[in-house]
Motif scaffolding. Structure first.
Motif, PDB file in Angstrom:
ATOM      1  N   PHE A   1       0.826  -1.207   0.000  1.00  0.00           N
ATOM      2  CA  PHE A   1       0.000   0.000   0.000  1.00  0.00           C
ATOM      3  C   PHE A   1       0.860   1.257   0.000  1.00  0.00           C
ATOM      4  O   PHE A   1       0.428   2.327  -0.450  1.00  0.00           O
ATOM      5  N   PHE A   2       2.097   1.144   0.473  1.00  0.00           N
ATOM      6  CA  PHE A   2       3.008   2.280   0.529  1.00  0.00           C
ATOM      7  C   PHE A   2       3.223   2.912  -0.841  1.00  0.00           C
ATOM      8  O   PHE A   2       3.426   4.129  -0.951  1.00  0.00           O
ATOM      9  N   GLU A   3       3.180   2.093  -1.905  1.00  0.00           N
ATOM     10  CA  GLU A   3       3.386   2.624  -3.253  1.00  0.00           C
ATOM     11  C   GLU A   3       2.400   3.734  -3.584  1.00  0.00           C
ATOM     12  O   GLU A   3       2.719   4.650  -4.349  1.00  0.00           O
TER      13      GLU A   3
ATOM     14  N   GLY B   1       1.197  -6.804   3.841  1.00  0.00           N
ATOM     15  CA  GLY B   1       1.224  -5.725   4.811  1.00  0.00           C
ATOM     16  C   GLY B   1       0.412  -6.038   6.061  1.00  0.00           C
ATOM     17  O   GLY B   1       0.558  -7.109   6.665  1.00  0.00           O
ATOM     18  N   PHE B   2      -0.460  -5.111   6.411  1.00  0.00           N
ATOM     19  CA  PHE B   2      -1.206  -5.218   7.659  1.00  0.00           C
ATOM     20  C   PHE B   2      -2.588  -5.836   7.478  1.00  0.00           C
ATOM     21  O   PHE B   2      -3.413  -5.792   8.387  1.00  0.00           O
TER      22      PHE B   2
ATOM     23  N   THR C   1      11.401   1.186   3.408  1.00  0.00           N
ATOM     24  CA  THR C   1      10.063   1.236   3.998  1.00  0.00           C
ATOM     25  C   THR C   1       9.213   0.097   3.467  1.00  0.00           C
ATOM     26  O   THR C   1       8.530  -0.614   4.218  1.00  0.00           O
ATOM     27  N   ASN C   2       9.252  -0.101   2.152  1.00  0.00           N
ATOM     28  CA  ASN C   2       8.511  -1.211   1.556  1.00  0.00           C
ATOM     29  C   ASN C   2       9.014  -2.556   2.086  1.00  0.00           C
ATOM     30  O   ASN C   2       8.223  -3.434   2.466  1.00  0.00           O
TER      31      ASN C   2
ATOM     32  N   PHE D   1       4.429   5.445  -7.796  1.00  0.00           N
ATOM     33  CA  PHE D   1       5.565   5.962  -7.041  1.00  0.00           C
ATOM     34  C   PHE D   1       6.563   6.665  -7.935  1.00  0.00           C
ATOM     35  O   PHE D   1       7.179   7.658  -7.533  1.00  0.00           O
ATOM     36  N   GLU D   2       6.731   6.172  -9.152  1.00  0.00           N
ATOM     37  CA  GLU D   2       7.722   6.755 -10.060  1.00  0.00           C
ATOM     38  C   GLU D   2       7.241   8.059 -10.688  1.00  0.00           C
ATOM     39  O   GLU D   2       7.998   9.020 -10.808  1.00  0.00           O
ATOM     40  N   GLU D   3       5.988   8.074 -11.142  1.00  0.00           N
ATOM     41  CA  GLU D   3       5.434   9.239 -11.836  1.00  0.00           C
ATOM     42  C   GLU D   3       4.029   9.543 -11.309  1.00  0.00           C
ATOM     43  O   GLU D   3       3.036   9.460 -12.049  1.00  0.00           O
ATOM     44  N   PRO D   4       3.914   9.912 -10.031  1.00  0.00           N
ATOM     45  CA  PRO D   4       2.574  10.119  -9.461  1.00  0.00           C
ATOM     46  C   PRO D   4       1.780  11.232 -10.128  1.00  0.00           C
ATOM     47  O   PRO D   4       0.560  11.109 -10.290  1.00  0.00           O
TER      48      PRO D   4
END
Length: 384
Positions: A105-107, A140-141, A287-288, A363-366
């Protein structure tokens, strides 16, 4: 269905154990001048492991993640973790974003504010979304399912229950890349009555049985490129979809092994020209990785590949998706399909080929991706 507010807090014992394991890494040898040709480069991995052990501040990243409103709820018998960011605009559209592997989800955290509050980033408040970002089951969670098989169709059922039954949205949009694109496709295919539209970064393989039109030259070229990619890059998928448990023992026990397995993909699949930190800082990569480590979800995450291959049996999985579909393609060659390939499966309303950005586009090109999502859904919004 009870929705409980959630905050991330990893026990200090888990973090101390991680540091001990990192500092006791037993390094293999490496062929002279190997670079990245044999896999993850040892010199770079040693930098990552050293920083993970002595410089990376998980508590700071934890604090940043907890700035997003997070929740957990039992949905279809599986506890799902999700972010629910309300839109700031006159009539925000509900939108669920689904990540893939080896992401989390961090992405999506860079793109959430661009979609929920576009006016604060130079956009139009009328384009605002209520953004929902769940962690895939086993990631993840979210809960690690031990009995239920997690196929794309099952996840689409869970997402529909989350959006409709838990959060109360009658209709919503869906976006995803990688596994997330497959989930969005299943949402459009099996839950069309609730879908405003789907926006995807990768298109699935169409049914090519009797009665279908022959492949165009562009399609034939694309199929050849995919086959070459699978020969060079596809070993991970074959392993994860056939013997994930064997792989999991090492990845769940060794943070260095986990980092090597995942970081190689971030380098190979992103638009970084071989320089991974051109796209991701060490803090972002770690973080990921730390999310995978502290939740012990590498096994359950890769088990999804096995479940998809062995249990996704429905003949309906090849049915055409009639809901409006937006396709945005990055420069990742394996996903650079010709439009006619996609139109065999999808009701394509918008088609864009980005000039940059790879597998981890959010993440690369939000900014580029956010504008594409806004533009696709703009004509699909309820005018009332």
């Amino acid at each position: 269905m009870l929705v409980k507010p959630f905050q991330i807090h990893v026990s200090q014992h888990v973090l101390d154990d991680l540091r001990t394991r990192l500092e006791q890494t037993r390094w293999p040898d490496a062929a002279s001048g190997a670079g990245w040709n044999y896999g993850t480069n040892m010199e770079y991995l040693k930098q990552i492991i050293s920083y993970w052990s002595r410089g990376f501040d998980w508590r700071e990243q934890e604090k940043r993640l907890n700035e997003f409103p997070q929740f957990r709820a039992d949905v279809g018998g599986v506890t799902i973790h999700f972010i629910h960011e309300r839109g700031r605009g006159p009539k925000p559209m509900p939108l669920i974003l689904t990540h893939g592997w080896p992401s989390s989800f961090f992405e999506m955290t860079k793109i959430i504010p661009l979609l929920s509050d576009p006016a604060s980033y130079g956009g139009d408040a009328k384009d605002a979304f209520d953004v929902v970002v769940p962690s895939l089951p086993g990631y993840g969670f979210s809960e690690r399912p031990m009995e239920q098989k997690m196929t794309l169709e099952v996840i689409a059922d869970i997402w529909t229950k989350l959006m409709v039954d838990v959060l109360g949205y009658r209709r919503f949009g869906a976006h995803g890349g990688d596994i997330g694109a497959g989930v969005a496709t299943s949402l459009g295919r099996f839950h069309s009555e609730h879908l405003t539209g789907i926006h995807i970064l990768a298109v699935g393989s169409p049914s090519l049985g009797q009665g279908t039109a022959p492949l165009t030259q562009a399609e034939q070229t694309y199929v050849s490129k995919v086959r070459l990619w699978e020969q060079e890059e596809g070993a991970y998928e074959h392993q994860q979809s056939t013997r994930p448990q064997t792989l999991a023992y090492g990845l769940n026990d060794s943070p260095a092994g986990l980092a090597a397995w995942i970081i190689e993909k971030f380098r190979s699949w992103s638009d970084c020209d071989g320089n991974i930190e051109r796209r991701f800082s060490k803090d972002e990569l770690l973080t990921n990785l730390t999310i995978y480590w502290v939740t012990e979800t590498i096994n359950s995450s890769i088990r999804l590949y096995y479940d998809h291959r062995h249990y996704e049996k429905s003949a309906q999985m090849l049915q055409r998706v009639e809901v409006p579909t937006g396709v945005t393609l990055t420069v990742e060659p394996v996903n650079r399909a010709p439009r006619e390939w996609a139109e065999r499966t999808y009701n394509v309303r918008r088609w864009t080929e980005l000039p940059r950005g790879g597998h981890f586009a959010a993440f690369e090109e939000p900014e580029l991706l956010a504008e594409e999502i806004r533009a696709f859904f703009r004509p699909l919004r309820d005018p009332t």
